[in-house]
Write an enzyme that holds these catalytic residues in place. Structure first.
Site, PDB file in Angstrom:
ATOM      1  N   TYR A  96     108.113  76.171  -5.380  1.00 54.32           N
ATOM      2  CA  TYR A  96     107.952  74.895  -4.686  1.00 54.32           C
ATOM      3  C   TYR A  96     107.167  75.079  -3.386  1.00 54.32           C
ATOM      4  CZ  TYR A  96     109.304  70.321  -2.794  1.00 54.32           C
ATOM      5  OH  TYR A  96     109.297  69.045  -2.284  1.00 54.32           O
ATOM      6  N   LYS A 100     103.469  73.455  -2.668  1.00 50.78           N
ATOM      7  CA  LYS A 100     103.224  72.529  -1.571  1.00 50.78           C
ATOM      8  C   LYS A 100     102.193  73.073  -0.585  1.00 50.78           C
ATOM      9  CE  LYS A 100     105.850  69.329  -3.147  1.00 50.78           C
ATOM     10  NZ  LYS A 100     105.260  68.064  -3.642  1.00 50.78           N
TER      11      LYS A 100
END
Length: 202
Positions: A96, A100
């Site tokens: 994640y 991002k």
């Protein structure tokens, strides 16, 4: 359906909701496809927002060669990068954060292509926003870490979706006409706490 003048890419899954592979496909690859597709059709004067995350700032900066590859590798070849192989990444939490960070870097690079059409593209990196996705995280295995986040951040609270919408409206509007390729970190001071050593990564 008419001219495309504004785009918001907010699709994503969280580490608690998905496997490492799923996070990479939705949060990283999916965003790259959206940036590519709308760069071809956005109207002059148009603008876009990619909703990234404070997580992209949590483990960065990565090594220069990693950040360069995340920013510039052709979308069709992204998931073939050696450091994006699930066995190299480990957990969905790290997937994640990498995804991002890639969102922010690819927005910066995409601003050049969008600029050729007279359009802009920016990212917003929110902290914890009270949404269904956040509620999954707050009730998941990192619940205690998120409570610590609220305690040590400057804002002493989580954000509302309305606050993110207000920032997005500004970046999409004429008042932000000189802003492109930027990443607005709006995390209530969580990254500041990490940099100051008041908070550790989960």
């Amino acid at each position: 359906m008419g001219a495309v003048t504004q785009v918001i890419q907010a699709a994503g899954v969280s580490p608690t909701q998905a496997t490492t592979e799923r996070v990479l496909h939705v949060d990283l690859l999916g965003t790259a496809y959206v940036l590519d597709a709308f760069a071809r059709v956005i109207e002059p004067g148009g603008a876009a927002i990619v909703v990234a995350s404070m997580a992209g700032h949590r483990e960065s900066p990565y090594a220069h060669e990693i950040e360069h590859a995340l920013a510039t590798t052709a979308t069709s070849e992204l998931l073939a990068l050696p450091f994006l192989q699930p066995d190299r990444i480990g957990s969905s939490v790290h997937a994640y954060a990498l995804s991002k960070r890639a969102n922010s870097l690819r927005v910066q690079t995409a601003a050049a292509a969008w600029g050729k059409r007279g359009a802009r593209v920016n990212a917003i990196s929110p902290g914890v926003v009270i949404t269904p996705l956040a509620l999954d995280e707050l009730s998941g295995p990192r619940r205690e870490w998120f409570e610590k986040v609220r305690e040590v951040s400057a804002a002493k609270r989580f954000a509302t979706s309305e606050e993110v919408a207000t920032a997005a409206a500004f970046l999409l509007g004429r008042e932000a006409g000189f802003i492109t390729g930027a990443d607005l970190l709006m995390d209530g001071g969580v990254t500041a706490a990490l940099r100051a050593g008041e908070l550790t990564t989960p």
